[in-house]
Motif scaffolding. Structure first.
Motif, PDB file in Angstrom:
ATOM      1  N   PRO A  94     -21.837  22.284  -4.794  1.00 29.04           N
ATOM      2  CA  PRO A  94     -23.156  21.623  -4.806  1.00 29.04           C
ATOM      3  C   PRO A  94     -23.443  20.838  -6.083  1.00 29.04           C
ATOM      4  O   PRO A  94     -24.056  19.774  -6.021  1.00 29.04           O
ATOM      5  CB  PRO A  94     -24.131  22.791  -4.647  1.00 29.04           C
ATOM      6  CG  PRO A  94     -23.341  23.843  -3.953  1.00 29.04           C
ATOM      7  CD  PRO A  94     -21.925  23.695  -4.443  1.00 29.04           C
ATOM      8  N   GLU A  95     -22.985  21.334  -7.208  1.00 32.31           N
ATOM      9  CA  GLU A  95     -23.277  20.644  -8.470  1.00 32.31           C
ATOM     10  C   GLU A  95     -22.521  19.315  -8.604  1.00 32.31           C
ATOM     11  O   GLU A  95     -22.789  18.534  -9.515  1.00 32.31           O
ATOM     12  CB  GLU A  95     -22.984  21.553  -9.674  1.00 32.31           C
ATOM     13  CG  GLU A  95     -21.558  22.016  -9.791  1.00 32.31           C
ATOM     14  CD  GLU A  95     -21.259  23.342  -9.094  1.00 32.31           C
ATOM     15  OE1 GLU A  95     -20.244  23.950  -9.435  1.00 32.31           O
ATOM     16  OE2 GLU A  95     -22.014  23.751  -8.200  1.00 32.31           O
ATOM     17  N   LEU A  96     -21.595  19.044  -7.683  1.00 30.63           N
ATOM     18  CA  LEU A  96     -20.835  17.790  -7.731  1.00 30.63           C
ATOM     19  C   LEU A  96     -21.377  16.723  -6.780  1.00 30.63           C
ATOM     20  O   LEU A  96     -20.865  15.608  -6.756  1.00 30.63           O
ATOM     21  CB  LEU A  96     -19.359  18.053  -7.421  1.00 30.63           C
ATOM     22  CG  LEU A  96     -18.616  18.899  -8.440  1.00 30.63           C
ATOM     23  CD1 LEU A  96     -17.178  19.140  -7.985  1.00 30.63           C
ATOM     24  CD2 LEU A  96     -18.631  18.237  -9.799  1.00 30.63           C
ATOM     25  N   GLN A  97     -22.406  17.050  -6.022  1.00 28.81           N
ATOM     26  CA  GLN A  97     -22.941  16.090  -5.047  1.00 28.81           C
ATOM     27  C   GLN A  97     -23.360  14.771  -5.698  1.00 28.81           C
ATOM     28  O   GLN A  97     -23.024  13.705  -5.201  1.00 28.81           O
ATOM     29  CB  GLN A  97     -24.140  16.701  -4.312  1.00 28.81           C
ATOM     30  CG  GLN A  97     -23.784  17.873  -3.431  1.00 28.81           C
ATOM     31  CD  GLN A  97     -22.863  17.485  -2.306  1.00 28.81           C
ATOM     32  OE1 GLN A  97     -23.142  16.564  -1.553  1.00 28.81           O
ATOM     33  NE2 GLN A  97     -21.751  18.173  -2.184  1.00 28.81           N
ATOM     34  N   ALA A  98     -24.076  14.846  -6.801  1.00 28.35           N
ATOM     35  CA  ALA A  98     -24.526  13.624  -7.470  1.00 28.35           C
ATOM     36  C   ALA A  98     -23.338  12.835  -7.998  1.00 28.35           C
ATOM     37  O   ALA A  98     -23.331  11.595  -7.933  1.00 28.35           O
ATOM     38  CB  ALA A  98     -25.492  13.959  -8.595  1.00 28.35           C
ATOM     39  N   LYS A  99     -22.317  13.519  -8.507  1.00 32.99           N
ATOM     40  CA  LYS A  99     -21.114  12.836  -9.004  1.00 32.99           C
ATOM     41  C   LYS A  99     -20.388  12.127  -7.857  1.00 32.99           C
ATOM     42  O   LYS A  99     -19.847  11.030  -8.045  1.00 32.99           O
ATOM     43  CB  LYS A  99     -20.165  13.814  -9.698  1.00 32.99           C
ATOM     44  CG  LYS A  99     -20.658  14.335 -11.024  1.00 32.99           C
ATOM     45  CD  LYS A  99     -20.896  13.233 -12.040  1.00 32.99           C
ATOM     46  CE  LYS A  99     -19.673  12.767 -12.738  1.00 32.99           C
ATOM     47  NZ  LYS A  99     -19.959  11.839 -13.854  1.00 32.99           N
ATOM     48  N   LEU A 100     -20.369  12.731  -6.680  1.00 32.45           N
ATOM     49  CA  LEU A 100     -19.716  12.116  -5.526  1.00 32.45           C
ATOM     50  C   LEU A 100     -20.444  10.832  -5.125  1.00 32.45           C
ATOM     51  O   LEU A 100     -19.807   9.819  -4.840  1.00 32.45           O
ATOM     52  CB  LEU A 100     -19.649  13.105  -4.361  1.00 32.45           C
ATOM     53  CG  LEU A 100     -18.946  12.626  -3.099  1.00 32.45           C
ATOM     54  CD1 LEU A 100     -17.512  12.186  -3.377  1.00 32.45           C
ATOM     55  CD2 LEU A 100     -18.973  13.724  -2.036  1.00 32.45           C
ATOM     56  N   VAL A 101     -21.753  10.863  -5.133  1.00 35.76           N
ATOM     57  CA  VAL A 101     -22.527   9.660  -4.811  1.00 35.76           C
ATOM     58  C   VAL A 101     -22.256   8.573  -5.856  1.00 35.76           C
ATOM     59  O   VAL A 101     -21.993   7.413  -5.507  1.00 35.76           O
ATOM     60  CB  VAL A 101     -24.035   9.974  -4.719  1.00 35.76           C
ATOM     61  CG1 VAL A 101     -24.858   8.698  -4.589  1.00 35.76           C
ATOM     62  CG2 VAL A 101     -24.311  10.905  -3.546  1.00 35.76           C
ATOM     63  N   GLU A 102     -22.280   8.936  -7.145  1.00 24.21           N
ATOM     64  CA  GLU A 102     -21.971   7.975  -8.215  1.00 24.21           C
ATOM     65  C   GLU A 102     -20.573   7.394  -8.035  1.00 24.21           C
ATOM     66  O   GLU A 102     -20.367   6.189  -8.218  1.00 24.21           O
ATOM     67  CB  GLU A 102     -22.045   8.656  -9.581  1.00 24.21           C
ATOM     68  CG  GLU A 102     -23.414   8.995 -10.075  1.00 24.21           C
ATOM     69  CD  GLU A 102     -23.364   9.772 -11.386  1.00 24.21           C
ATOM     70  OE1 GLU A 102     -22.361   9.668 -12.123  1.00 24.21           O
ATOM     71  OE2 GLU A 102     -24.332  10.493 -11.660  1.00 24.21           O
TER      72      GLU A 102
END
Length: 120
Positions: free
Chosen positions: A59-67
């Motif tokens: 879950p903590e990587l969701q924003a990184k995946l979008v970026e």
């Protein structure tokens, strides 16, 4: 550890192999490598994403995946063929694709079929 490489120069296809244990630094490193590959390939490329060993990103990587998805679009990605092994990963990818406005992603069960699609 996630990896990336150019797998077909004439067809301008870059491969990304993700691992469940990916870190935020891995996303930054992969983005830097893809930017360099884009320059080598003339600023336009397709991506074959191998996520067969990833059920879902943490879950903590969701924003990184979008970026990450936004960045590689800016670097010249035209299409992405993503090979997944599970429905959870597909649901997650669908959600992040909407957030990053990434509309050229297709999802596959078979690596060879995904690669053949990109070579069309």
């Amino acid at each position: 550890m996630p990896t990336t490489r150019i797998i077909d120069r004439p067809a301008r296809i870059v491969e990304i192999v993700w691992a469940y244990a990916a870190t935020p630094d891995d996303f930054d490193r992969i983005n830097d490598e893809i930017k360099r590959f884009s320059e080598e390939l003339g600023g336009s490329f397709d991506v074959l994403v191998d996520m067969r060993t990833v059920k879902a990103f943490k879950p903590e990587l969701q924003a990184k995946l979008v970026e990450h998805q936004k960045a590689i679009k800016l670097y010249g990605m035209k299409r992405a063929a993503v090979v997944t092994a599970g429905s959870i990963a597909r649901l997650q990818l669908n959600r992040t694709a909407k957030q990053s406005e990434h509309t050229t992603e297709t999802q596959w069960d078979d690596y060879a079929e995904a690669l053949a699609f990109l070579k069309l």
